[in-house]
Design a protein around this motif. Structure first.
Motif, PDB file in Angstrom:
ATOM      1  N   VAL A 262     -46.962 -70.297 -12.811  1.00 49.07           N
ATOM      2  CA  VAL A 262     -47.658 -70.189 -12.181  1.00 49.07           C
ATOM      3  C   VAL A 262     -47.609 -69.661 -10.596  1.00 49.07           C
ATOM      4  N   ASN A 263     -47.607 -71.355 -10.120  1.00 52.99           N
ATOM      5  CA  ASN A 263     -46.658 -71.013  -9.026  1.00 52.99           C
ATOM      6  C   ASN A 263     -45.254 -70.429  -8.532  1.00 52.99           C
ATOM      7  N   GLY A 264     -44.396 -70.140  -9.348  1.00 48.64           N
ATOM      8  CA  GLY A 264     -43.339 -69.125  -9.631  1.00 48.64           C
ATOM      9  C   GLY A 264     -42.469 -70.263  -9.313  1.00 48.64           C
ATOM     10  N   LEU A 265     -42.646 -71.731  -9.549  1.00 52.23           N
ATOM     11  CA  LEU A 265     -41.456 -72.737 -10.213  1.00 52.23           C
ATOM     12  C   LEU A 265     -40.660 -72.888 -11.189  1.00 52.23           C
ATOM     13  N   ALA A 266     -41.014 -71.576 -12.297  1.00 57.59           N
ATOM     14  CA  ALA A 266     -40.317 -71.947 -13.356  1.00 57.59           C
ATOM     15  C   ALA A 266     -38.854 -72.046 -13.469  1.00 57.59           C
ATOM     16  N   ALA A 267     -38.265 -71.666 -12.033  1.00 56.62           N
ATOM     17  CA  ALA A 267     -36.807 -72.110 -12.518  1.00 56.62           C
ATOM     18  C   ALA A 267     -35.969 -72.941 -11.970  1.00 56.62           C
ATOM     19  N   VAL A 268     -36.929 -73.686 -11.262  1.00 56.00           N
ATOM     20  CA  VAL A 268     -36.872 -74.933 -10.651  1.00 56.00           C
ATOM     21  C   VAL A 268     -37.490 -76.129 -11.253  1.00 56.00           C
ATOM     22  N   ALA A 269     -37.996 -76.003 -12.225  1.00 60.70           N
ATOM     23  CA  ALA A 269     -39.402 -77.403 -12.498  1.00 60.70           C
ATOM     24  C   ALA A 269     -38.798 -76.745 -14.499  1.00 60.70           C
ATOM     25  N   SER A 270     -38.874 -78.226 -15.032  1.00 58.75           N
ATOM     26  CA  SER A 270     -38.558 -78.146 -16.669  1.00 58.75           C
ATOM     27  C   SER A 270     -39.399 -79.380 -16.312  1.00 58.75           C
ATOM     28  N   PHE A 271     -40.225 -79.278 -18.179  1.00 58.51           N
ATOM     29  CA  PHE A 271     -40.477 -80.552 -18.506  1.00 58.51           C
ATOM     30  C   PHE A 271     -40.231 -80.828 -19.615  1.00 58.51           C
TER      31      PHE A 271
END
Length: 396
Positions: free
Chosen positions: A341-350
């Motif tokens: 949602v915040n456009g951070l999927a490329a740098v944040a994984s879980f």
């Protein structure tokens, strides 16, 4: 007997001594001389009840809540805010020095902007009396006896205003209430959550079974009455334990999450996932984290016990590549969704799983580690992994 109170315990009880044995006195404050009645002798201390305050501490005040002397939800409302902060700071220092053996400087407590009206979540025990009337409230200290209430000044006022009307509706609903599972089961808790900035509210009924007659109709009525109520859910907790929430949550009406703004980010928070209960105070943590990471070239940061990405995502936004570890699969799903949602999927994984199992493979690869463990602290597997492969930079 008469004793002098010299300190406070971890749960806010006054601590004095009688014949060299520690005495724990609920409601007493440091510097006071009090009369107590000895109630129970444990191996190394006495549990007592406060009979009379003979010498009153200048830090004592009238509690803001009229139920403070009875309800076990709060333990230090009779102590002025500045002294509460002092004793919390002292508890941290003692834990580090006496228990941990660490000569670590402790900064002054950064007090919250508001001492009351801040809590964004409540899970309220329910019961029906023998006459059929419903009671809702927190437990009296050291018991499972409910102190009946219709408001709580610690809660966000927008949540507080919902307690009395919801309590009245649950009273007239006819639904069974069986918190201790002494009979065939029924309602156990009423759970409320609000977005501090968004104002959106989630309502969750915790029950041992789903047989609540006309629940969808009640949910529709509640949403019509309160437009800010974006979702009604039913959490099933059929186990005879003190665990508040069960593993299964069913959507009854609306949506299963509320939207909230946190440090400029949009977060989605479910009723059964962890989120800091004091939103403004949690937002003040982020600059402190970034300050602790100054001088470290942003690379991979592992966020252990990451929840829904509360702290992972602001750190990712600040330039770190973040990998979050979390036991709760639903929290991990929401964390990934919040990153997208915040456009951070490329740098944040879980990743979902036990932190003690997942962490060893990530420690050799990360430049920094952030730990935000549950209340019980770090388990042995996590400590062993940290000793075996300490990261270059860590912040707890």
């Amino acid at each position: 007997m008469e004793i002098r109170i010299d300190g406070l315990s971890h749960d806010g009880q006054g601590v004095g001594r009688h014949d060299g044995v520690a005495c724990f006195v609920p409601g007493a404050l440091p510097g006071e001389r009090v009369t107590v009645r000895l109630v129970h002798r444990a191996r190394r201390h006495w549990l007592t009840s406060l009979e009379e305050v003979l010498t009153v501490s200048p830090a004592r005040r009238r509690p803001p809540c009229i139920l403070a002397d009875h309800c076990g939800g709060c333990s230090l409302q009779h102590l002025v805010d500045a002294q509460q902060a002092h004793w919390k700071e002292q508890r941290v220092r003692e834990a580090l020095e006496r228990i941990g053996g660490l000569a670590t400087p402790v900064a002054a407590v950064i007090t919250a902007p508001a001492a009351l009206g801040y809590r964004n979540r409540a899970i309220i025990p329910l019961e029906r009396r023998p006459d059929g009337r419903l009671r809702a409230g927190y437990y009296r200290r050291g018991t499972h006896r409910i102190v009946n209430m219709s408001r709580c000044p610690v809660l966000d006022p927008r949540l507080d205003a919902l307690i009395a009307p919801l309590k009245a509706d649950l009273d007239t609903s006819g639904w069974p209430v069986d918190r201790e599972l002494a009979g065939p089961g029924g309602l156990r808790h009423l759970a409320l959550r609000i977005g501090h900035h968004s104002g959106e509210v989630l309502l969750t009924l915790v029950s041992s079974h789903p047989d609540l007659d006309q629940l969808p109709r009640w949910a529709e009525r509640w949403q019509q009455r309160w437009p800010q109520l974006v979702g009604v859910t039913l959490n099933l907790q059929p186990q005879p334990t003190n665990t508040l929430l069960g593993a299964e949550t069913e959507l009854v009406a609306g949506r299963s999450w509320l939207a909230e703004r946190f440090c400029g980010l949009e977060l989605r928070i479910a009723s059964d996932t962890f989120f800091q209960v004091n939103t403004p105070q949690a937002e003040r943590v982020v600059p402190l984290l970034l300050q602790a990471l100054e001088g470290v070239n942003p690379g991979l940061l592992v966020d252990a016990y990451c929840g829904i990405g509360t702290f992972s995502l602001p750190l990712a936004q600040a330039g770190w590549r973040v990998h979050g570890l979390e036991r709760n699969p639903e929290a991990v799903r929401l964390a990934a969704l919040n990153a997208a949602v915040n456009g951070l999927a490329a740098v944040a994984s879980f990743e979902a799983g036990e932190v003690g199992t997942l962490l060893p493979s990530w420690l050799p690869r990360c430049q920094a580690l952030f730990l935000d463990p549950p209340r019980r602290g770090l388990d042995g597997a996590v400590l062993a992994a940290l000793q075996a492969s300490p990261p270059p930079c860590s912040s707890t």
